[in-house]
Design an enzyme around this catalytic site. Sequence first.
Site, PDB file in Angstrom:
ATOM      1  N   ASP A 246       0.742  -1.251  -0.038  1.00 49.88           N
ATOM      2  CA  ASP A 246      -0.124  -0.075  -0.077  1.00 49.88           C
ATOM      3  C   ASP A 246       0.935   1.184  -0.184  1.00 49.88           C
ATOM      4  O   ASP A 246       0.561   2.198  -0.768  1.00 49.88           O
ATOM      5  CB  ASP A 246      -0.753   0.220   1.192  1.00 49.88           C
ATOM      6  CG  ASP A 246      -1.912  -1.045   1.226  1.00 49.88           C
ATOM      7  OD1 ASP A 246      -2.123  -1.728   0.010  1.00 49.88           O
ATOM      8  OD2 ASP A 246      -2.650  -1.305   1.981  1.00 49.88           O
ATOM      9  N   ASP A 259      -0.034  -0.513   5.880  1.00 45.80           N
ATOM     10  CA  ASP A 259      -1.002  -1.124   5.263  1.00 45.80           C
ATOM     11  C   ASP A 259      -2.255  -0.292   5.928  1.00 45.80           C
ATOM     12  O   ASP A 259      -2.700  -0.539   6.941  1.00 45.80           O
ATOM     13  CB  ASP A 259      -0.937  -2.490   5.889  1.00 45.80           C
ATOM     14  CG  ASP A 259      -1.828  -3.499   5.060  1.00 45.80           C
ATOM     15  OD1 ASP A 259      -2.012  -3.334   3.762  1.00 45.80           O
ATOM     16  OD2 ASP A 259      -2.315  -4.783   5.447  1.00 45.80           O
ATOM     17  N   LYS A 261      -6.398  -0.264   6.310  1.00 49.33           N
ATOM     18  CA  LYS A 261      -7.325  -1.053   6.318  1.00 49.33           C
ATOM     19  C   LYS A 261      -8.735  -0.517   6.820  1.00 49.33           C
ATOM     20  O   LYS A 261      -8.704   0.491   7.457  1.00 49.33           O
ATOM     21  CB  LYS A 261      -7.243  -2.379   7.436  1.00 49.33           C
ATOM     22  CG  LYS A 261      -6.013  -3.213   7.375  1.00 49.33           C
ATOM     23  CD  LYS A 261      -6.112  -3.837   6.024  1.00 49.33           C
ATOM     24  CE  LYS A 261      -4.848  -4.998   5.866  1.00 49.33           C
ATOM     25  NZ  LYS A 261      -5.133  -5.766   4.570  1.00 49.33           N
TER      26      LYS A 261
END
Length: 340
Positions: A246, A259, A261
């Site tokens: 990412d 990352d 989420k």
Amino acid sequence: LVRMQFLQILSRKPGSLEMLFQIPLCQKQFPYTCLSTSACVYSKKKKGNSYEQVDQEKYKNLVHSVTSYKTSAQTPETILEEDNLLYGPSGKHRLPIKAGTKTPKNWVPLINPSKRILPVSSDSNVPMKIGLQRTKMPSVTRILQQTLSPQQVFYLERWKQKMIEELGKEGFEEYTKNLFLQGELFHSALESIFLSKETAAKEQGGDDVVAGYLSSVEHVLEDISEVKALESGVHHETLQYMGLVDCVAKYRGRLCVIDWKTSEKPKPFLQNTYDNPLQVAAYIGAINHDANYNFQVHCGLIVVAYKNGSPAHPHFMDPELCSQYWSKWLSRLEEYMDKN
């Protein structure tokens, strides 16, 4: 007067007590036949009570279990506990207990000791974005999905069945489709913000789909600087796996694989993110052994954003924690290779 006579009689010899029942007035109140009948009734043996044979402790725990749990507060753990009380241990069909972390057979270090760090170039302020090459190497996501523990498979399947009961099969498919779409839009909005911070925030703010997520991570974005990679492909040259990172940037001055989420439920602790730490560790190892990247990463960051705009939970992974999850990742990778 009667009470005084009664006391006088009691003060005499024991044999005089019989005179008490010969007094006409007292005989009406204390008939002799009544006393003998009562003694006969109470001398009979009590009948046995069938409830005395019930395991009172187990019955109490069972009633407490059934009446204390509300449907809205049930979790897989409480459901299993209730099943044990109702039906007893599941015996040979019981899910296997998760074993401790296995030691990887072929140890590869997280940090690449032989990698040369090139000097910073003039265009280093432009984030890298390497396309994900189509090769026979498995992806990090695929490896993790195919090496889920029996407990994880059980919980995921139970959640899926519950959602299908509530939404129907077509409704559940639409629900998962929207979740993926929201995730993609959220990642695209973040990429736009990092590439053009001056205008992206205003442009993306009007999008109702991602507005809540962007508001959720606003306080985290203030601590991020020096973005080095965005939605960039990585591959581990030695272990032969690949993935799509990412973001790689500095969080509070420390270079991290980040990352992003999204979640509908709060995840305030790192253990709430399930296998996400293993995914981050796998990406860190891949970057450090990928010749396309002229830097190495020692830390990780998982940011859980919420659609309702609640402050996101950033979970920082220091080098020691990354090393622990790297070891677990190597075990999962070996398990996948053995199966395939």
